[in-house]
Scaffold this motif. Structure first.
Motif, PDB file in Angstrom:
ATOM      1  N   SER A 278      61.354  20.222  71.900  1.00  0.00           N
ATOM      2  CA  SER A 278      60.333  19.251  72.273  1.00  0.00           C
ATOM      3  C   SER A 278      59.002  19.620  71.641  1.00  0.00           C
ATOM      4  O   SER A 278      58.371  20.595  72.053  1.00  0.00           O
ATOM      5  CB  SER A 278      60.200  19.202  73.792  1.00  0.00           C
TER       6      SER A 278
ATOM      7  N   ASN B  19      55.754  13.362  73.950  1.00  0.00           N
ATOM      8  CA  ASN B  19      56.918  12.910  74.705  1.00  0.00           C
ATOM      9  C   ASN B  19      58.229  12.995  73.953  1.00  0.00           C
ATOM     10  O   ASN B  19      59.277  12.730  74.528  1.00  0.00           O
ATOM     11  CB  ASN B  19      56.714  11.461  75.143  1.00  0.00           C
ATOM     12  N   GLN B  20      58.205  13.327  72.676  1.00  0.00           N
ATOM     13  CA  GLN B  20      59.441  13.312  71.920  1.00  0.00           C
ATOM     14  C   GLN B  20      60.237  14.598  72.084  1.00  0.00           C
ATOM     15  O   GLN B  20      59.692  15.630  72.463  1.00  0.00           O
ATOM     16  CB  GLN B  20      59.146  13.115  70.429  1.00  0.00           C
ATOM     17  N   PHE B  21      61.494  14.524  71.809  1.00  0.00           N
ATOM     18  CA  PHE B  21      62.332  15.715  71.726  1.00  0.00           C
ATOM     19  C   PHE B  21      63.554  15.381  70.889  1.00  0.00           C
ATOM     20  O   PHE B  21      63.903  14.208  70.717  1.00  0.00           O
ATOM     21  CB  PHE B  21      62.725  16.246  73.099  1.00  0.00           C
TER      22      PHE B  21
END
Lengths: 110, 114
Positions: free
Chosen positions: A92, A96-98
């Protein structure tokens, strides 16, 4: 784009041998998670690492997060047939991305 | 023993048909994820929601895929029209925080489009 790569893609070991899979990110990660997926099953959470240089152990499994927080490793000591499966890291970056890694498929030969 | 449930577990359909997959996240979890897994592409994140609002669906082909959360206990992934290249296992997962903390995966829906 952001990618999380794992090596090796496949690994065959004799039962009792050690196994290591490596996870590498092109960008710094806020945290990294490891999952195991048995053949025909779904990914199951193993652990999360957050701090630079962090090392955590679960019985025969040792997880490490790199100092630069761009790479991680999972080491299994003295593999058993129950360790068979695909191991995924999931990283991550800040925000907010992963991203899930490409996975390492482990085969343990009895 | 709280679990993520998915229906159907298996679906075989013909090209051009609509497919709807359903997911019931673990009660109390506020984040829901949809993944697609194939041998060639591995595990791909299609979309995820926090508190029922879509946070990111950049991994999803917009022309034929849609994901919704009509309420906190139901997430849906719809493909219309379906194509053979959509054949894959579709996983739903839920958690308490996107990108941070454990994700609990459902058993998956194995979709075959002929």
């Amino acid at each position: 784009g952001q990618q999380v790569m794992q090596i090796p893609q496949y690994q065959h070991v004799q039962e009792g041998e050690d196994f290591t899979t490596y996870c590498n990110s092109s960008t710094t990660l806020s945290n990294i998670q490891w999952y195991k997926q048995r053949p025909g099953g779904h990914p199951v959470f193993l652990i999360q690492l957050v701090k630079s240089g962090e090392v955590k152990k679960q019985k025969r499994l040792t997880f490490q997060f790199g100092e630069a927080k761009k790479n991680s490793s999972l080491h299994i000591t003295a593999t058993q047939t129950t360790d068979v499966g695909t191991y995924f890291c999931a990283g991550s970056p800040p925000g907010n991305q992963f991203y899930f890694g490409t996975g390492t498929s482990l085969t343990v030969i009895p | 023993d709280a679990r993520v449930t998915q229906t159907p577990r298996h679906k075989v359909t013909e090209m051009g048909q609509e497919v709807t997959m359903r997911c019931q996240p673990i009660l109390g979890h506020n984040t829901v994820f949809w993944y697609r897994q194939t041998m060639m592409q591995g595990l791909e994140l299609l979309a995820y929601f926090r508190n029922r609002a879509p946070l990111d669906d950049s991994g999803m082909p917009k022309d034929r895929f849609s994901a919704e959360m009509p309420d906190a206990t139901l997430a849906t992934l719809k493909i219309q029209p379906s194509e053979p290249r959509d054949s894959a296992v579709y996983f739903c997962a839920s958690g308490l925080e996107a990108g941070l903390g454990e994700q609990y995966f459902g058993p998956g829906t194995r979709l075959t489009v002929t």
